[in-house]
Motif scaffolding. Structure first.
Motif, PDB file in Angstrom:
ATOM      1  N   PRO A 193       0.815  -1.214   0.000  1.00 45.88           N
ATOM      2  CA  PRO A 193       0.000   0.000   0.000  1.00 45.88           C
ATOM      3  C   PRO A 193       0.851   1.267   0.000  1.00 45.88           C
ATOM      4  CG  PRO A 193      -0.335  -1.282   2.020  1.00 45.88           C
ATOM      5  CD  PRO A 193       0.595  -2.054   1.152  1.00 45.88           C
ATOM      6  N   ALA A 194       2.147   1.136   0.261  1.00 48.18           N
ATOM      7  CA  ALA A 194       3.028   2.302   0.236  1.00 48.18           C
ATOM      8  C   ALA A 194       3.425   2.679  -1.193  1.00 48.18           C
ATOM      9  CB  ALA A 194       4.283   2.021   1.063  1.00 48.18           C
ATOM     10  N   THR A 195       3.192   1.815  -2.156  1.00 40.27           N
ATOM     11  CA  THR A 195       3.548   2.090  -3.544  1.00 40.27           C
ATOM     12  C   THR A 195       2.493   2.995  -4.172  1.00 40.27           C
ATOM     13  OG1 THR A 195       4.626  -0.051  -3.744  1.00 40.27           O
ATOM     14  CG2 THR A 195       4.004   1.031  -5.792  1.00 40.27           C
ATOM     15  N   ARG A 196       2.948   4.038  -4.851  1.00 35.44           N
ATOM     16  CA  ARG A 196       2.083   4.967  -5.568  1.00 35.44           C
ATOM     17  C   ARG A 196       2.776   5.335  -6.873  1.00 35.44           C
ATOM     18  NH1 ARG A 196      -0.391   3.914  -1.562  1.00 35.44           N
ATOM     19  NH2 ARG A 196      -1.377   5.230  -0.031  1.00 35.44           N
ATOM     20  N   ILE A 197       1.995   5.653  -7.894  1.00 33.74           N
ATOM     21  CA  ILE A 197       2.544   6.196  -9.140  1.00 33.74           C
ATOM     22  C   ILE A 197       2.011   7.615  -9.265  1.00 33.74           C
ATOM     23  CG2 ILE A 197       2.613   5.984 -11.650  1.00 33.74           C
ATOM     24  CD1 ILE A 197       2.279   2.966 -11.307  1.00 33.74           C
ATOM     25  N   TRP A 198       2.907   8.575  -9.487  1.00 37.60           N
ATOM     26  CA  TRP A 198       2.573   9.992  -9.581  1.00 37.60           C
ATOM     27  C   TRP A 198       2.811  10.415 -11.015  1.00 37.60           C
ATOM     28  CZ3 TRP A 198       4.631  14.890 -10.549  1.00 37.60           C
ATOM     29  CH2 TRP A 198       4.089  15.972  -9.849  1.00 37.60           C
ATOM     30  N   LEU A 199       1.763  10.859 -11.712  1.00 38.78           N
ATOM     31  CA  LEU A 199       1.871  11.261 -13.109  1.00 38.78           C
ATOM     32  C   LEU A 199       1.382  12.698 -13.258  1.00 38.78           C
ATOM     33  CD1 LEU A 199       0.314   8.080 -14.790  1.00 38.78           C
ATOM     34  CD2 LEU A 199       2.741   8.571 -14.400  1.00 38.78           C
ATOM     35  N   GLN A 200       2.266  13.575 -13.705  1.00 40.90           N
ATOM     36  CA  GLN A 200       1.868  14.957 -13.940  1.00 40.90           C
ATOM     37  C   GLN A 200       1.278  15.069 -15.333  1.00 40.90           C
ATOM     38  OE1 GLN A 200       4.873  17.934 -13.230  1.00 40.90           O
ATOM     39  NE2 GLN A 200       3.683  19.527 -14.250  1.00 40.90           N
ATOM     40  N   VAL A 201       0.123  15.717 -15.431  1.00 41.21           N
ATOM     41  CA  VAL A 201      -0.558  15.941 -16.698  1.00 41.21           C
ATOM     42  C   VAL A 201      -0.820  17.438 -16.867  1.00 41.21           C
ATOM     43  CG1 VAL A 201      -1.616  13.637 -16.702  1.00 41.21           C
ATOM     44  CG2 VAL A 201      -2.859  15.559 -15.708  1.00 41.21           C
ATOM     45  N   ALA A 202      -1.060  17.864 -18.095  1.00 41.42           N
ATOM     46  CA  ALA A 202      -1.292  19.287 -18.368  1.00 41.42           C
ATOM     47  C   ALA A 202      -2.678  19.742 -17.923  1.00 41.42           C
ATOM     48  CB  ALA A 202      -1.100  19.575 -19.852  1.00 41.42           C
ATOM     49  N   ASP A 203      -3.682  18.881 -18.085  1.00 42.98           N
ATOM     50  CA  ASP A 203      -5.068  19.265 -17.800  1.00 42.98           C
ATOM     51  C   ASP A 203      -5.791  18.080 -17.168  1.00 42.98           C
ATOM     52  OD1 ASP A 203      -7.773  19.973 -17.826  1.00 42.98           O
ATOM     53  OD2 ASP A 203      -7.698  20.816 -19.844  1.00 42.98           O
ATOM     54  N   VAL A 204      -5.846  18.052 -15.852  1.00 41.90           N
ATOM     55  CA  VAL A 204      -6.422  16.906 -15.154  1.00 41.90           C
ATOM     56  C   VAL A 204      -7.933  16.794 -15.402  1.00 41.90           C
ATOM     57  CG1 VAL A 204      -6.884  17.905 -12.875  1.00 41.90           C
ATOM     58  CG2 VAL A 204      -6.171  15.535 -13.040  1.00 41.90           C
TER      59      VAL A 204
ATOM     60  N   VAL B 184      -1.777  14.467 -11.566  1.00 43.60           N
ATOM     61  CA  VAL B 184      -1.589  15.774 -10.949  1.00 43.60           C
ATOM     62  C   VAL B 184      -1.439  16.855 -12.009  1.00 43.60           C
ATOM     63  CG1 VAL B 184      -0.070  17.121  -9.445  1.00 43.60           C
ATOM     64  CG2 VAL B 184      -0.397  14.687  -9.009  1.00 43.60           C
ATOM     65  N   GLU B 185      -2.155  17.953 -11.793  1.00 39.22           N
ATOM     66  CA  GLU B 185      -1.961  19.163 -12.592  1.00 39.22           C
ATOM     67  C   GLU B 185      -1.319  20.204 -11.688  1.00 39.22           C
ATOM     68  OE1 GLU B 185      -4.614  22.687 -14.650  1.00 39.22           O
ATOM     69  OE2 GLU B 185      -5.490  20.682 -14.507  1.00 39.22           O
ATOM     70  N   VAL B 186      -0.248  20.790 -12.186  1.00 38.70           N
ATOM     71  CA  VAL B 186       0.419  21.857 -11.442  1.00 38.70           C
ATOM     72  C   VAL B 186      -0.051  23.181 -12.043  1.00 38.70           C
ATOM     73  CG1 VAL B 186       2.620  22.853 -10.741  1.00 38.70           C
ATOM     74  CG2 VAL B 186       2.428  20.376 -11.028  1.00 38.70           C
ATOM     75  N   PRO B 187      -0.894  23.942 -11.318  1.00 36.02           N
ATOM     76  CA  PRO B 187      -1.388  25.211 -11.858  1.00 36.02           C
ATOM     77  C   PRO B 187      -0.246  26.170 -12.201  1.00 36.02           C
ATOM     78  CG  PRO B 187      -2.652  24.569  -9.929  1.00 36.02           C
ATOM     79  CD  PRO B 187      -1.470  23.642 -10.003  1.00 36.02           C
TER      80      PRO B 187
END
Length: 131
Positions: free
Chosen positions: A65-76, A117-120
């Protein structure tokens, strides 16, 4: 200092065909390479600046449960709509977090949590005044 030339996340799915359908067809990740043959063949997908490799098969419980995948996208919001229409189970729709990022959560077929994730534009990850 470790000079990293490339990086990759390695997952051993319980059902490689189902996981390839999820990552390749539903998420639409482009294939970098494949190796081996048959239903348990390995598939490596592009993940922006890294890679995601599905290889082998496991019969036990899903990943930690500690495993996560973090994907940044332009428009969530656009990603949310696209994945919803493709039948991807949305664990949590897009929400602007107190720290300013807009996050949406899904999970792969084995339950691996994936945050999109979208970074404003005005977020400190993109802009730091005075620098």
């Amino acid at each position: 200092m470790v000079h990293v030339l490339s990086s990759r996340i390695l997952l051993q799915p319980t059902d490689p065909e189902r996981s390839r359908a999820f990552y390749g067809e539903q998420l639409g990740l482009p294939v970098y390479r494949e190796f081996g043959t048959g239903p348990d063949r390995g598939t490596v997908y592009f993940l922006g600046g890294g890679f995601l490799e599905l290889s082998g098969r496991r019969d036990d419980a899903p990943c930690s449960p500690a495993t996560r995948i973090w994907l940044q996208v332009a428009d969530v919001a656009a990603v949310h709509e696209e994945l919803r229409t493709k039948g991807v189970d949305i664990v949590r729709p897009p929400v602007q977090e107190p720290w300013g990022l807009i996050e949406m959560w899904i999970a792969d077929p084995d339950g691996t949590p994936i945050v999109l994730v979208e970074v404003p534009a005005d977020h400190p990850l993109r802009f730091r005044p005075g620098i």
